[in-house]
Motif scaffolding. Structure first.
Motif, mmCIF file in Angstrom:
data_model
loop_
_atom_site.group_PDB
_atom_site.id
_atom_site.type_symbol
_atom_site.label_atom_id
_atom_site.label_comp_id
_atom_site.label_asym_id
_atom_site.label_seq_id
_atom_site.Cartn_x
_atom_site.Cartn_y
_atom_site.Cartn_z
ATOM 1 N N ASP A 99 0.806 -1.219 0.000
ATOM 2 C CA ASP A 99 0.000 0.000 0.000
ATOM 3 C C ASP A 99 0.845 1.277 0.000
ATOM 4 N N VAL A 100 2.165 1.144 -0.136
ATOM 5 C CA VAL A 100 3.045 2.311 -0.206
ATOM 6 C C VAL A 100 3.234 2.667 -1.673
ATOM 7 N N ALA A 101 3.141 3.955 -1.978
ATOM 8 C CA ALA A 101 3.265 4.422 -3.363
ATOM 9 C C ALA A 101 4.654 4.112 -3.919
ATOM 10 N N ILE A 102 4.707 3.792 -5.201
ATOM 11 C CA ILE A 102 5.973 3.477 -5.849
ATOM 12 C C ILE A 102 6.934 4.668 -5.778
ATOM 13 N N GLY A 103 6.396 5.863 -5.789
ATOM 14 C CA GLY A 103 7.232 7.061 -5.672
ATOM 15 C C GLY A 103 7.962 7.109 -4.336
#
Length: 88
Positions: free
Chosen positions: A39-43
């Motif tokens: 759930d952590v953004a790829i950015g």
């Protein structure tokens, strides 16, 4: 991937606080990254890799040599077939 990021941080002897500051994220977010939370953004992953000292270039290697994709692509190629000659 999270485990690899954590090991890279530890090998560089960087504290969580320093990586968080460099990546502009909170400590809980860094811990999620190091656990590989989906759930952590790829950015955020890219920012952490950059904070570790230039590892952001590694993200460019993802799917660089896509063997499975090439197999699927080859399966869809049209192959011209010739009819067999009838010998008498």
């Amino acid at each position: 991937m999270g485990e690899q990021i954590k090991l890279a941080r530890l090998r560089r002897n960087l504290s969580c606080a320093l990586v968080c500051e460099r990546a502009n994220i909170s400590r809980p977010t860094l811990l999620k990254v190091e656990r590989g939370a989906p759930d952590v953004a790829i950015g955020t992953y890219v920012n952490v890799l950059l904070a570790l000292g230039g590892l952001d270039n590694d993200i460019l290697l993802i799917a660089k040599d896509d063997e499975t994709g090439r197999i699927f692509q080859d399966l869809n190629l049209k192959v011209k077939r010739r009819s067999t000659k009838n010998e008498k």
